[in-house]
Write a protein that holds these residues in place. Structure first.
Motif, short mmCIF file in Angstrom:
data_model
loop_
_atom_site.label_atom_id
_atom_site.label_comp_id
_atom_site.label_asym_id
_atom_site.label_seq_id
_atom_site.Cartn_x
_atom_site.Cartn_y
_atom_site.Cartn_z
N LYS A 24 39.89 43.69 -3.52
CA LYS A 24 41.17 43.22 -4.07
C LYS A 24 41.53 41.87 -3.47
CE LYS A 24 44.21 46.38 -4.97
NZ LYS A 24 45.25 47.41 -4.86
N ARG A 106 45.82 37.52 1.03
CA ARG A 106 44.78 38.20 1.81
C ARG A 106 43.75 38.81 0.88
NH1 ARG A 106 48.99 41.80 1.42
NH2 ARG A 106 48.44 43.96 1.09
N GLU A 108 41.11 42.22 0.45
CA GLU A 108 40.69 43.55 0.89
C GLU A 108 39.20 43.64 0.60
OE1 GLU A 108 42.83 46.94 -0.63
OE2 GLU A 108 44.73 45.87 -0.49
N TYR A 109 38.43 44.00 1.62
CA TYR A 109 36.98 44.06 1.45
C TYR A 109 36.40 45.15 2.34
CZ TYR A 109 37.20 41.12 5.64
OH TYR A 109 37.49 40.63 6.88
N SER A 110 35.15 45.51 2.04
CA SER A 110 34.44 46.51 2.83
C SER A 110 33.01 46.04 3.05
CB SER A 110 34.46 47.86 2.12
OG SER A 110 33.99 47.74 0.80
#
Length: 112
Positions: A24, A106, A108-110
């Motif tokens: 995101k 910002r 959002e990551y993995s």
């Protein structure tokens, strides 16, 4: 505009020591930018197909237009497209405090 957004994220992505999956992208979008969130989301989806950003979603937070009147010494929220002057003294809007933002807040990551 979408291209600039993707290029900024790509620059960050390529500078990382390991690849991430971007889930995101959180954006701050001011009301005075005249950016239509639905159009931005559509363009982002189309332009990120077959890239590392495919499937990433945009989370858009709208920032209201807030101006400051130096005559009245007060903040006010002009009605976009209708009234840009101070509602009390009718002096022209010349000090915009918010509403022009267009930036990444910002990501959002993995890990991949």
């Amino acid at each position: 505009m979408t291209k600039a957004l993707i290029m900024t994220i790509t620059d960050w992505y390529e500078s990382q020591p390991q690849p991430y999956k971007i889930d995101k992208v959180h954006l701050l979008v001011g009301d005075f930018t005249c950016v239509e969130p639905a159009s931005l989301e559509f363009a982002f989806e189309v332009q990120t197909k077959n890239t590392f950003l495919e499937g990433a979603k945009l989370a858009i937070k709208n920032i209201p237009l807030v101006a400051f009147c130096h005559n009245c010494n007060e903040e006010y929220q002009p009605e976009i497209g209708l009234q840009y002057s101070c509602p009390k003294c009718h002096s022209p809007m010349d000090d915009i405090r918010s509403g022009r933002e267009l930036k990444i807040d910002r990501l959002e990551y993995s890990c991949v």
